[in-house]
Design a protein around this motif. Sequence first.
Motif, PDB file in Angstrom:
ATOM      1  N   GLY A  77      83.432 -19.219   5.502  1.00 32.95           N
ATOM      2  CA  GLY A  77      83.350 -20.580   5.848  1.00 32.95           C
ATOM      3  C   GLY A  77      82.575 -21.021   7.002  1.00 32.95           C
ATOM      4  O   GLY A  77      82.967 -22.231   7.593  1.00 32.95           O
ATOM      5  N   ILE A  78      81.591 -20.482   7.448  1.00 33.45           N
ATOM      6  CA  ILE A  78      80.830 -20.631   8.530  1.00 33.45           C
ATOM      7  C   ILE A  78      79.523 -21.457   7.998  1.00 33.45           C
ATOM      8  O   ILE A  78      78.896 -20.793   7.353  1.00 33.45           O
ATOM      9  N   LYS A  79      79.359 -22.625   8.612  1.00 31.25           N
ATOM     10  CA  LYS A  79      77.982 -23.271   8.164  1.00 31.25           C
ATOM     11  C   LYS A  79      76.924 -23.237   9.189  1.00 31.25           C
ATOM     12  O   LYS A  79      77.126 -22.987  10.163  1.00 31.25           O
ATOM     13  N   PRO A  80      75.972 -23.384   8.593  1.00 27.18           N
ATOM     14  CA  PRO A  80      74.460 -23.378   9.459  1.00 27.18           C
ATOM     15  C   PRO A  80      74.823 -24.303  10.605  1.00 27.18           C
ATOM     16  O   PRO A  80      74.238 -23.785  11.884  1.00 27.18           O
ATOM     17  N   GLU A  81      75.385 -25.545  10.585  1.00 32.02           N
ATOM     18  CA  GLU A  81      75.643 -26.344  11.738  1.00 32.02           C
ATOM     19  C   GLU A  81      76.346 -25.723  12.788  1.00 32.02           C
ATOM     20  O   GLU A  81      76.264 -26.115  14.037  1.00 32.02           O
ATOM     21  N   GLU A  86      76.349 -23.659  18.156  1.00 30.78           N
ATOM     22  CA  GLU A  86      76.307 -22.558  19.418  1.00 30.78           C
ATOM     23  C   GLU A  86      74.943 -22.110  19.970  1.00 30.78           C
ATOM     24  O   GLU A  86      74.886 -21.941  21.263  1.00 30.78           O
ATOM     25  N   LEU A  87      74.076 -22.210  19.209  1.00 32.70           N
ATOM     26  CA  LEU A  87      72.691 -21.939  19.558  1.00 32.70           C
ATOM     27  C   LEU A  87      72.261 -22.981  20.571  1.00 32.70           C
ATOM     28  O   LEU A  87      71.723 -22.544  21.808  1.00 32.70           O
ATOM     29  N   GLU A  88      72.531 -24.341  20.303  1.00 31.74           N
ATOM     30  CA  GLU A  88      72.148 -25.378  21.217  1.00 31.74           C
ATOM     31  C   GLU A  88      72.861 -25.236  22.611  1.00 31.74           C
ATOM     32  O   GLU A  88      72.258 -25.512  23.478  1.00 31.74           O
ATOM     33  N   LYS A  89      74.146 -24.998  22.458  1.00 30.08           N
ATOM     34  CA  LYS A  89      74.969 -24.858  23.624  1.00 30.08           C
ATOM     35  C   LYS A  89      74.263 -23.688  24.660  1.00 30.08           C
ATOM     36  O   LYS A  89      74.285 -23.980  25.754  1.00 30.08           O
ATOM     37  N   ARG A  90      73.916 -22.539  23.956  1.00 31.80           N
ATOM     38  CA  ARG A  90      73.199 -21.398  24.615  1.00 31.80           C
ATOM     39  C   ARG A  90      71.946 -21.858  25.038  1.00 31.80           C
ATOM     40  O   ARG A  90      71.610 -21.112  26.051  1.00 31.80           O
ATOM     41  N   SER A  91      71.039 -22.543  24.861  1.00 30.25           N
ATOM     42  CA  SER A  91      69.890 -22.686  24.956  1.00 30.25           C
ATOM     43  C   SER A  91      69.442 -23.416  26.429  1.00 30.25           C
ATOM     44  O   SER A  91      68.395 -23.295  26.820  1.00 30.25           O
ATOM     45  N   GLY A  92      70.534 -24.157  26.702  1.00 27.25           N
ATOM     46  CA  GLY A  92      70.532 -24.701  28.064  1.00 27.25           C
ATOM     47  C   GLY A  92      70.998 -23.813  29.307  1.00 27.25           C
ATOM     48  O   GLY A  92      70.687 -24.203  30.345  1.00 27.25           O
TER      49      GLY A  92
END
Length: 107
Positions: A77-81, A86-92
């Motif tokens: 039940g993990i969606k691409p969003e 999570e990747l957006e959080k890490r990108s900074g």
Amino acid sequence: MDILSQLYDTVCERKANNEEGSYTCYLFEKGLDKILKKCGEECAEVIIASKNGDKTETVCEISDLLYHLTVLMCELGIKPEDVNFELEKRSGKTKNLKQFHITDRNS
């Protein structure tokens, strides 16, 4: 919609509507242990292809791994969003190299 989101939608549709002869449906029927086993196998194949320096084979194996990870995501039940967020959080993040405990072997 990007190709990974399209793949996710297709995988989840297969889960919802069992289709005879579908490999994706087979994985869901076998359950989480089978899905996890396939993720592990594909990960090892990515490593081997990369180590062998075969770019074409590495791309194929990465694609296989992403497919099996997508099956896992749908199963859990993990969606691409969720992953995108999570990747957006890490990108900074910058300069976040973890410091590992160093053991003094001489003491």
